[in-house]
Design an enzyme around this catalytic site. Structure first.
Site, PDB file in Angstrom:
ATOM      1  N   GLY A  88      -3.549 -11.019   2.406  1.00 22.19           N
ATOM      2  CA  GLY A  88      -2.239 -10.625   1.873  1.00 22.19           C
ATOM      3  C   GLY A  88      -1.146 -10.684   2.921  1.00 22.19           C
ATOM      4  O   GLY A  88      -1.244 -11.427   3.906  1.00 22.19           O
TER       5      GLY A  88
ATOM      6  N   ASN B 174       5.757   5.511   8.990  1.00 25.14           N
ATOM      7  CA  ASN B 174       6.454   5.066   7.785  1.00 25.14           C
ATOM      8  C   ASN B 174       7.254   6.197   7.148  1.00 25.14           C
ATOM      9  O   ASN B 174       8.354   5.981   6.647  1.00 25.14           O
ATOM     10  CB  ASN B 174       5.462   4.467   6.786  1.00 25.14           C
TER      11      ASN B 174
ATOM     12  N   ASP C 168     -10.823 -13.769   0.897  1.00 27.12           N
ATOM     13  CA  ASP C 168     -10.169 -12.999  -0.157  1.00 27.12           C
ATOM     14  C   ASP C 168     -10.901 -13.282  -1.462  1.00 27.12           C
ATOM     15  O   ASP C 168     -11.425 -14.387  -1.652  1.00 27.12           O
ATOM     16  CB  ASP C 168      -8.692 -13.432  -0.260  1.00 27.12           C
TER      17      ASP C 168
ATOM     18  N   CYS D 200       5.031  -0.196   1.270  1.00 32.96           N
ATOM     19  CA  CYS D 200       4.464   0.873   2.104  1.00 32.96           C
ATOM     20  C   CYS D 200       5.128   2.233   2.003  1.00 32.96           C
ATOM     21  O   CYS D 200       4.438   3.238   1.895  1.00 32.96           O
ATOM     22  CB  CYS D 200       4.487   0.424   3.560  1.00 32.96           C
TER      23      CYS D 200
ATOM     24  N   GLY E 116      -9.094  -9.811   2.983  1.00 34.56           N
ATOM     25  CA  GLY E 116      -7.745  -9.567   2.468  1.00 34.56           C
ATOM     26  C   GLY E 116      -6.754 -10.536   3.086  1.00 34.56           C
ATOM     27  O   GLY E 116      -6.415 -10.421   4.262  1.00 34.56           O
TER      28      GLY E 116
ATOM     29  N   LEU F 287       0.830   6.685   8.876  1.00 29.82           N
ATOM     30  CA  LEU F 287       1.528   7.318   7.745  1.00 29.82           C
ATOM     31  C   LEU F 287       2.809   7.987   8.228  1.00 29.82           C
ATOM     32  O   LEU F 287       3.856   7.908   7.590  1.00 29.82           O
ATOM     33  CB  LEU F 287       0.637   8.381   7.084  1.00 29.82           C
TER      34      LEU F 287
ATOM     35  N   PRO G 207      -3.538   0.674  -3.290  1.00 33.60           N
ATOM     36  CA  PRO G 207      -2.419   1.155  -4.118  1.00 33.60           C
ATOM     37  C   PRO G 207      -2.536   2.636  -4.448  1.00 33.60           C
ATOM     38  O   PRO G 207      -3.598   3.228  -4.293  1.00 33.60           O
ATOM     39  CB  PRO G 207      -2.557   0.311  -5.389  1.00 33.60           C
TER      40      PRO G 207
END
Ligand code: UDX
Ligand code: UDX
Length: 466
Positions: free
Chosen positions: A14, A227, A37, A279, A12, A224, A96
């Site tokens: 990103g 955020n 990737d 996020c 990844g 989690l 996602p």
């Protein structure tokens, strides 16, 4: 601890994987870092000779990539081969929100994470430490472990694995600074030896007391929760901004007053157009889903209200623009300053600008959008009329120059706090707008006096004197 990490592979490339690996490579010259990737175009951009053409814009990133690329930092599409050579594999793929099926609209789609675990199970050799970097629902490590365990059983060659959770707390726009000077590095796991090895990477530049060890589930949940708490602060202050506008109070003064209380603290109290970014919404919805799944509807409702308030607040701003422009924006030119979800990034994921622009387009406005970093093709994707309920009446163009965007407009709407917008010459603006003109400042970056003295109307978020 005799064993040392020499080869890292990160799946990844990103916003998380790219900058994180660049900093690891820079700080650990003895470690070879391979970022892989599936996306061929993205990797081409990471390998672009011109460092201004990297796929991600982050202050300081190009310099590091310039120093380390082809030295101990490599970007490629050779996922299988690089997994094979790695002692440690970071999983930094996207997770996602699921669009359909069980948990649609809330739960994270783990198909990429699962695919990565299967690739690691298949191609790894010897002992491999698998590190969850992506933000994941609590107990995902269990899924990864069970996939890896099957491969141990079905393989003749001896393979062993450890799974660690090492969530990323970097904030876009200051990713490099956050990585170099983190508040903490969190490592969750069961095997002390594996935790030591990952810790030894970070201790090349992070003080030991900032490296926190927890069990794996606490680590997943802490990410989690962090955020969710941050987003909650923004929804809280945005809710108060509406009350300030109604009562004559000023949200900046309220924020300063409550922020001086040490228990509350001054950060993350800027009222704006509503939070965006990849996020916050995704992670809260994840928390909501988990709470529902574990039979805690009151907990789920509490966190869901943070997202609902944010959606309401974004609509509130577009409705306000329409109301101030005599109830209609149909056929009126509106200059939109800023499309990124915050300054110093080209990222538009969940940007408040998307919702607000779509609302204005639906009302028939002619938008002239300016953003110093976001590309037109990205805006085009974001404003595509996918939703059939959204009947697009207006149109939009992109302007490379701030004053071209403003020229002939009935209103200017500032949506991102780019520094160049703080330097706009309002006397010049007053000569090129169509009167009566409105300036909407959703980021509180403009001095109201400068606009008002040039004979234009001014609105800013949470200002009771609007
Ligand atoms: C993403 C999530 O948004 C975040 O919650 C999580 O913590 C880390 O992953 P980000 O790096 O911003 O963060 O995502 P993105 O920029 O979309 O990068 C993910 C990359 O993974 C993409 O380049 C994609 O091509 C790649 N990918 C995805 C793979 O290489 N293999 C896969 O199987 C799936
Ligand atoms: C966030 C977290 O900060 C980071 O720790 C995590 O790893 C990923 O998610 P990021 O999405 O990059 O980082 O941006 P952040 O700076 O947190 O801002 C998120 C949104 O909140 C932006 O739209 C920003 O404009 C908005 N915001 C932030 C406010 O409206 N007011 C504030 O006071 C702070």
């Amino acid at each position: 601890m005799n064993f040392k990490i020499k080869n890292i592979c990160c799946i990844g490339a990103g916003y998380v994987g790219g900058p994180t690996m660049a900093v690891i490579a820079d700080k650990c010259p003895d470690v070879k870092v391979e970022v892989v990737d599936l996306d061929v175009e993205r990797i081409k951009k990471w390998n672009h000779k011109d460092l201004n053409k990297l796929p991600i814009y982050e202050p300081g990133l190009a310099e590091i990539v310039g120093r380390c690329r082809e030295v101990n930092l490599f970007f490629s599409n050779s996922v299988d081969k690089k997994i094979k050579n790695a002692d440690m594999v970071f999983i930094s793929v996207n997770t996602p929100t699921k669009k359909k099926g069980l948990g649609a609209g809330k739960a994270s789609d783990l198909k990429w994470v699962e695919a990565c675990a299967r690739q690691v199970a298949r191609y790894s050799v010897g002992h491999t430490i698998v590190v969850e970097k992506s933000t994941l629902p609590v107990r995902t490590a269990e899924v990864i472990k069970s996939i890896l365990k099957e491969s141990v059983k079905s393989n003749v060659t001896a393979k062993t694995f450890d799974v660690l959770s090492n969530p990323e707390f970097l904030s876009e726009g200051s990713a490099i600074e956050d990585l170099i000077n983190p508040d903490r590095v969190l490592i969750g796991g069961e095997n002390e030896n594996a935790i030591d090895l990952l810790s030894s990477i970070y201790s090349n530049w992070v003080p030991k007391n900032k490296i926190l060890r927890t069990n794996i589930w606490s680590s997943e949940l802490a990410k989690l929760t962090a955020n969710a708490f941050l987003a909650q602060r923004i929804s809280s202050i945005n809710s108060i901004s509406a009350l300030c506008e109604a009562t004559g109070a000023d949200v900046r003064e309220v924020a300063r007053a409550i922020g001086s209380d040490k228990r509350i603290g001054p950060k993350f109290l800027d009222s704006g157009p509503g939070f965006g970014g990849s996020c916050f919404k995704k992670d809260i919805l994840n928390l909501v889903y988990l709470s529902e799944y574990f039979g805690l509807p009151q907990v789920a409702n509490f966190w869901e209200s943070v997202v609902k308030l944010n959606d309401w607040h974004q609509h509130r701003i577009s409705q306000l623009v329409v109301k101030k422009l005599f109830g209609t924006v149909s056929g009126k030119k509106i200059s939109i300053l800023g499309f990124a979800f915050k300054a110093n990034t080209n990222d538009t994921r969940e940007s408040a600008a998307i919702r607000i622009c779509k609302d204005l387009l639906e009302e028939g406005a002619i938008l002239s959008i300016h953003d110093p970093k976001v590309e037109m093709s990205q805006i085009s994707r974001d404003l595509k009329n996918e939703n059939q309920n959204f009947s697009k009446e207006g149109s939009w163009t992109m302007s490379e120059d701030i004053y071209d965007s403003i020229n002939g407009s009935d209103a200017v709407v500032i949506l991102t706090e780019w520094e160049e917008y703080t330097k706009i010459k309002w006397d010049k603006v007053s000569t090129i707008v169509r009167r009566p003109a409105w300036i909407f400042d959703s980021r509180s970056i403009i001095d109201p006096k400068k606009v008002l003295k040039n004979g234009m109307n001014f609105w800013r978020v949470g200002d009771g004197l609007n």
